[in-house]
Design a protein around this motif. Structure first.
Motif: not given
Length: 503
Positions: A81-84, A446-449, A477-478, A482-483
């Motif tokens: 991941l790039s810096h968010q 990774i968050r499974p949909n 987008n999972r 960041i959320r």
């Protein structure tokens, strides 16, 4: 006389007399538990795996085995991941001073598995801070499912825990002699004025000041049980929120021998040929979360036939006594709602569709998988380079953690935190803990949909190209983005903005 069934007879009845099996399973739940208790325990395990589950998605499996993932897709998948724009808060101007006098001792008794207990420890520190009280090292209950009696000091580095919080709260390893009567056994034998049983789920800071502080002031001690999820996530001072984050992400280190074993596993995953000159490999941690407890609670159909359905229904009735409301829905409704845990076959198809090649190094972080090796066999076809604690470490290396669910889970947690990518087959405490901790360190998760996957797996006409495209689009987008935490959501799962600050 106790009825015994040999391996020969089990084989005979399964092949020659399926009617016998169906009838026996149908009437087994009505017999007296006292009459059949030893037998029912052995048959529960036997019947749940009587019919080895077959592939439920043959078309997709054939497509996945033949599919060659484009190199660009693989490269993007493994790219960190790039810096968010967020980092852990470091408030150097925050004053650190203990109150001149503690108002008394706080005890908490924590149930659940390792990750639920971890959140309870963080909340216990916060409550002690709110009350200006001294925290007694939390007592970890024996979980009814995992049957592990490990203490706090057997899981977590006690010295580090106390020292890292020495500027925040006072912590004692055990009560002074005048309070030595305040034990778990004491509170289990009757109603006690020093025990708080009424703490509501997600109680406010004011609730503790109004209901627990008077007990502290009168008796000098208060024991809070049950305590899981007994502190709100909203309307708390920023300092309290950041203290909870500090405990979770910095103060709770595992004991040295768990970290040593974890490093051993990570090194063997990175360097499978044990050659220091080779370049390191990347690896994925997969948390299957497909044990019998999970399968039964979901009330879903997993393809094991009538025997499996009856075995899970029996287990569900004994453990939850009809309180699992999901049983009112059909299997199709549950899957459309994303409420069924993914089987090993389904999580394998998800990984293949996302772009992981069959050369991917996969580490299984799981309790015993329901259905055993027969259930995992399809996953192995897709990803033959599967490892776990037992394949990577010798019996001698595992001896300090073997047979102890909390310590085994701690090893998996450690290996997961050092992986390139983490993915869980369904939401749960481990999934939530990893989601938060890895977000705190800007690591890919990774968050499974679940709803999308449930619908795709119900579609019997979909081919591999359509399935693969839908999965990629639905998970774009999972992958660790960041959320920001919403109201009532856990700060341990969503550490922004309570635990992290904008750069």
């Amino acid at each position: 006389m106790m009825m015994q069934v040999s391996q020969h007879h089990r084989s005979y009845y399964s092949q020659k007399s399926p009617a016998f099996l169906s009838l026996f399973l149908l009437f087994l739940p009505i017999f007296s538990p006292d009459l059949f208790s030893p037998l029912s325990r052995s048959y529960s395990s036997l019947f749940s795996e009587w019919n080895a589950p077959q592939s439920r998605h043959v078309r997709l499996l054939q497509g996945a085995l033949q599919w060659q993932t484009p190199f660009k897709q693989q490269l993007e998948l493994w790219t960190p991941l790039s810096h968010q724009g967020w980092k852990p808060c470091q408030d150097s101007q925050k004053p650190h001073s203990l109150p001149e006098k503690s108002r008394g001792y706080i005890q908490v008794f924590l149930d659940g598995g390792l990750n639920q207990q971890r959140m309870g420890i963080c909340d216990a520190v916060a409550v002690a801070k709110i009350l200006n009280a001294t925290l007694v090292i939390p007592h970890l209950e024996v979980n009814s499912v995992w049957q592990d009696s490990s203490s706090f000091a057997e899981v977590f580095d006690l010295d580090h825990f106390i020292n890292s919080l020495s500027d925040e709260i006072s912590i004692v390893r055990e009560l002074p002699v005048e309070y030595s009567w305040s034990t778990r056994e004491y509170y289990g034998t009757g109603i006690r004025e020093t025990r708080i049983k009424t703490a509501p789920v997600h109680a406010s800071a004011d609730w503790y000041l109004e209901n627990v502080l008077p007990v502290l002031q009168r008796y000098g001690i208060a024991a809070i049980s049950p305590f899981s999820h007994r502190l709100a996530f909203d309307n708390l001072p920023k300092s309290i929120q950041q203290l909870r984050c500090m405990v979770n992400f910095e103060s709770l280190l595992f004991v040295p021998h768990i970290r040593i074993l974890g490093d051993t596993l990570v090194n063997r995953l990175r360097y499978p040929n044990n050659f220091s000159g080779q370049s390191s490999e990347k690896y994925v941690v997969l948390h299957l979360r497909f044990d019998k407890d999970m399968a039964a609670h979901s009330a879903c159909d997993f393809g094991g036939g009538r025997a499996e359905k009856l075995a899970l229904a029996r287990y569900r009735q004994v453990i939850w006594q009809g309180r699992v409301l999901k049983t009112q829905f059909t299997n199709e409704e549950l899957r459309n709602q994303g409420r069924c845990p993914l089987t090993p076959e389904e999580i394998g198809l998800l990984l293949a569709a996302l772009g992981f090649s069959n050369n991917t190094r996969l580490y299984l972080a799981s309790h015993k998988v329901y259905g055993g090796e027969a259930r995992i066999s399809t996953l192995r076809k897709l990803f033959p380079r599967i490892e776990d604690k037992r394949s990577l470490a010798t019996a001698d290396e595992r001896k300090k953690v073997e047979g102890k669910a909390s310590l085994l889970a701690a090893v998996d947690y450690y290996v997961s935190m050092h992986s390139d990518i983490f993915i869980s087959a369904s939401p749960g405490n481990m999934h939530n803990a990893m989601l938060g901790h890895r977000a705190y360190q800007n690591l890919k998760t990774i968050r499974p949909n679940m709803a999308l996957l449930g619908q795709l797996f119900l579609n019997q006409s979909i081919g591999w190209p359509g399935f693969q495209n839908a999965v990629v689009v639905g998970h774009k987008n999972r992958q660790g983005q960041i959320r920001v935490r919403k109201e009532k959501q856990s700060i341990y799962t969503y550490p922004v903005p309570d635990c992290m600050c904008r750069t």
